[in-house]
Design a protein around this motif. Structure first.
Motif, PDB file in Angstrom:
ATOM      1  N   ALA A 327       0.820  -1.212   0.000  1.00  0.00           N
ATOM      2  CA  ALA A 327       0.000   0.000   0.000  1.00  0.00           C
ATOM      3  C   ALA A 327       0.852   1.259   0.000  1.00  0.00           C
ATOM      4  N   LEU A 328       1.904   1.281   0.818  1.00  0.00           N
ATOM      5  CA  LEU A 328       2.781   2.449   0.862  1.00  0.00           C
ATOM      6  C   LEU A 328       3.514   2.642  -0.462  1.00  0.00           C
ATOM      7  N   SER A 329       3.897   1.540  -1.084  1.00  0.00           N
ATOM      8  CA  SER A 329       4.578   1.618  -2.379  1.00  0.00           C
ATOM      9  C   SER A 329       3.639   2.074  -3.484  1.00  0.00           C
ATOM     10  N   ARG A 330       2.439   1.515  -3.509  1.00  0.00           N
ATOM     11  CA  ARG A 330       1.465   1.882  -4.545  1.00  0.00           C
ATOM     12  C   ARG A 330       1.162   3.369  -4.515  1.00  0.00           C
ATOM     13  N   ALA A 331       1.174   3.963  -3.333  1.00  0.00           N
ATOM     14  CA  ALA A 331       0.885   5.392  -3.190  1.00  0.00           C
ATOM     15  C   ALA A 331       2.141   6.256  -3.281  1.00  0.00           C
ATOM     16  N   GLY A 332       3.327   5.641  -3.420  1.00  0.00           N
ATOM     17  CA  GLY A 332       4.543   6.405  -3.615  1.00  0.00           C
ATOM     18  C   GLY A 332       5.354   6.691  -2.375  1.00  0.00           C
ATOM     19  N   TYR A 333       4.917   6.244  -1.208  1.00  0.00           N
ATOM     20  CA  TYR A 333       5.670   6.498   0.021  1.00  0.00           C
ATOM     21  C   TYR A 333       6.926   5.648   0.099  1.00  0.00           C
ATOM     22  N   PRO A 335       9.493   2.940  -2.571  1.00  0.00           N
ATOM     23  CA  PRO A 335       9.767   2.712  -3.995  1.00  0.00           C
ATOM     24  C   PRO A 335       8.647   1.922  -4.671  1.00  0.00           C
ATOM     25  N   LYS A 336       8.232   2.367  -5.850  1.00  0.00           N
ATOM     26  CA  LYS A 336       7.020   1.843  -6.477  1.00  0.00           C
ATOM     27  C   LYS A 336       7.139   0.406  -6.972  1.00  0.00           C
ATOM     28  N   PHE A 337       8.351  -0.082  -7.151  1.00  0.00           N
ATOM     29  CA  PHE A 337       8.488  -1.463  -7.623  1.00  0.00           C
ATOM     30  C   PHE A 337       8.018  -2.457  -6.565  1.00  0.00           C
ATOM     31  N   LEU A 338       7.966  -2.044  -5.309  1.00  0.00           N
ATOM     32  CA  LEU A 338       7.553  -2.949  -4.243  1.00  0.00           C
ATOM     33  C   LEU A 338       6.085  -3.351  -4.328  1.00  0.00           C
ATOM     34  N   SER A 339       5.291  -2.627  -5.121  1.00  0.00           N
ATOM     35  CA  SER A 339       3.852  -2.913  -5.177  1.00  0.00           C
ATOM     36  C   SER A 339       3.440  -3.742  -6.386  1.00  0.00           C
ATOM     37  N   TYR A 340       4.382  -4.246  -7.170  1.00  0.00           N
ATOM     38  CA  TYR A 340       4.009  -5.129  -8.279  1.00  0.00           C
ATOM     39  C   TYR A 340       3.332  -6.386  -7.734  1.00  0.00           C
TER      40      TYR A 340
END
Length: 477
Positions: A327-333, A335-340
């Motif tokens: 959730a934090l990654s998907r929202a940009g808090y 690194p965004k690769f963590l939300s794949y």
């Protein structure tokens, strides 16, 4: 700042393709599975750790700690059930704080929850390795290898699918509950009220009931938390629940009620059966108590089945850490690769990355108790923030649609907030180094937020949209 200026300063939105690569399997989890998940988080605490609170405060001191911390968790659970119905998202506590306190409050809360659930599996994995060796299994295999294998197996199961993972968790949890029932049957014939008070007073003004005085009760508070620690992670499954408005309250409150029963049974029966002095130093309180009272057959069963309690908590904490990171990654808090998520709709990148970090923590630090104390500090921070979120949302957004309203309203979450702050302070009585290290990690994550991630947030991420909706409604009003 004007409306136009606010819009110019707003974070960028992402395309539908971005979210297609970052979506979970919605409608996969029933309320029964949610309740099982809630129990799984905390049930390992019944088998070990809590009893050291007796050495700090005596049996009455530990009982007070259990009841006080149980009230804190129950009142907080009411608030979490309400907020997760209104905002059913994988961000859970972070999303609630984001809407109530803005980006900074959301980031701080989310990072505290993440640190809590990321450290817990590392701590529990060291207990699992010790338990396996204590059973005489794989005695020649290094603990580090056992830890690595457990992470590989259970991270792999969670990558396969959330439904499959939670069914496995539910089955393991049932075995752990069965072990507690067998323990109760085996220890009850030896129960004596006198055993509860066999620690001699050791402080000025102390008594047999409180052999270490009031300060002993304060020192026992963190150990009271061990019997409930993690149940607050149930809302992290809201995005994957079948019917969040109905299922979340049933799941989290049902889990709390069952944990009250199992926790009280452990605190009462271990001490009443084997004695407070014995219980306060036992490495495996349930098993050791059965052996102490001459019930080796019951002890042998509980010893083997007790491993299920550790595995259940280990498994569920891996789940929650990955959802918070997602959730934090998907929202940009983060690194965004963590939300794949991939084709199976599980956050496989977060699962793998966190798994590696947790193995390094477990093997590198090697002290499960120290790791657990670190997790408790982060948990207390998150509890204070989530209770505060519930209070602020009631005060500032009374019109917000709520399918479930917390019994007692903000009166009970205010009590929970105060108790969370008391528990936070009490962690320094137990392990000031662990508390200080965790605080340093939280500060480092907030530095990352201020320096980088706050400039790269995703405006149309579900958690951010809840806050944007509230801002828009306030502007119209």
């Amino acid at each position: 700042m004007t409306t136009n200026a606010r819009r110019e300063a707003a974070p960028a939105a992402e395309t539908s393709e971005y979210f297609e690569k970052r979506s979970l399997a919605q409608g996969s989890v029933s309320w029964v599975m949610l309740m099982g998940l809630g129990v799984a988080y905390a049930i390992s605490g019944d088998f070990s750790g809590w009893n050291y609170g007796i050495a700090q405060g005596g049996w009455v001191g530990m009982l007070i700690a259990f009841l006080v911390m149980g009230a804190m968790y129950l009142f907080m659970s009411f608030g979490l059930a309400e907020m997760s119905c209104a905002m059913p998202t994988a961000g859970a506590g972070y999303a609630f704080a984001r809407r109530a306190m803005g980006k900074v409050g959301g980031a701080f809360t989310g990072f505290a929850i993440l640190v809590d659930f990321a450290i817990c599996p590392a701590a529990i994995s060291t207990f699992i390795a010790d338990y396996v060796h204590a059973l005489g299994w794989f005695s020649n295999v290094p603990s580090a290898l056992i830890i690595a294998v457990f992470f590989a197996v259970f991270v792999g199961l969670q990558i396969v699918g959330v439904g499959e993972a939670l069914k496995v968790t539910f089955g393991i949890t049932l075995i752990a509950v069965a072990a507690l029932v067998v323990f109760a049957v085996g220890i009850t014939p030896s129960f004596s009220v006198g055993n509860l008070f066999d620690i001699a007073p050791a402080a000025s003004g102390a008594s047999e009931a409180l052999p270490f005085g009031v300060s002993g009760v304060i020192a026992a508070l963190p150990f009271g938390m061990w019997l409930f620690l993690g149940v607050e992670g149930v809302p992290l499954a809201a995005e994957e629940a079948r019917d969040p408005e109905r299922d979340m309250p049933r799941g989290i409150i049902g889990a709390m009620l069952l944990l009250f029963i199992t926790g009280f049974a452990a605190v009462m029966l271990v001490t009443g059966g084997a004695g407070a002095l014995f219980a306060g130093t036992a490495a495996a309180p349930l098993v050791d108590a059965l052996n102490e009272v001459g019930a080796p057959g019951f002890a042998a069963f509980v010893n083997v089945a007790g491993l299920a309690g550790l595995v259940a908590s280990f498994f569920s904490c891996i789940y929650s850490a990955s959802r918070q990171a997602f959730a934090l990654s998907r929202a940009g808090y983060l690194p965004k690769f963590l939300s794949y998520t991939g084709s199976r709709k599980t956050p496989f990148v977060s699962l793998v990355v966190l798994g590696v970090i947790e193995v390094v923590l477990a093997v590198g630090i090697g002290n499960g108790s120290a790791l657990l104390n670190m997790a408790v500090f982060a948990a207390c921070v998150s509890y204070a923030m989530m209770n505060l979120s519930h209070i602020l949302l009631h005060l500032h957004e009374p019109q917000m649609e709520r399918a479930f309203v917390a019994p007692g309203g903000i009166a009970l979450t205010s009590i929970s907030l105060v108790l969370a702050l008391v528990a936070l302070v009490s962690t320094f009585f137990v392990d000031v180094v662990a508390a200080g290290c965790t605080l340093a990690v939280l500060v480092a994550l907030m530095v990352y937020f201020f320096v980088y991630s706050r400039h790269h947030l995703v405006a149309n991420a579900p958690d951010e949209e809840f806050a944007a909706l509230a801002a828009a409604e306030a502007e119209l009003a």
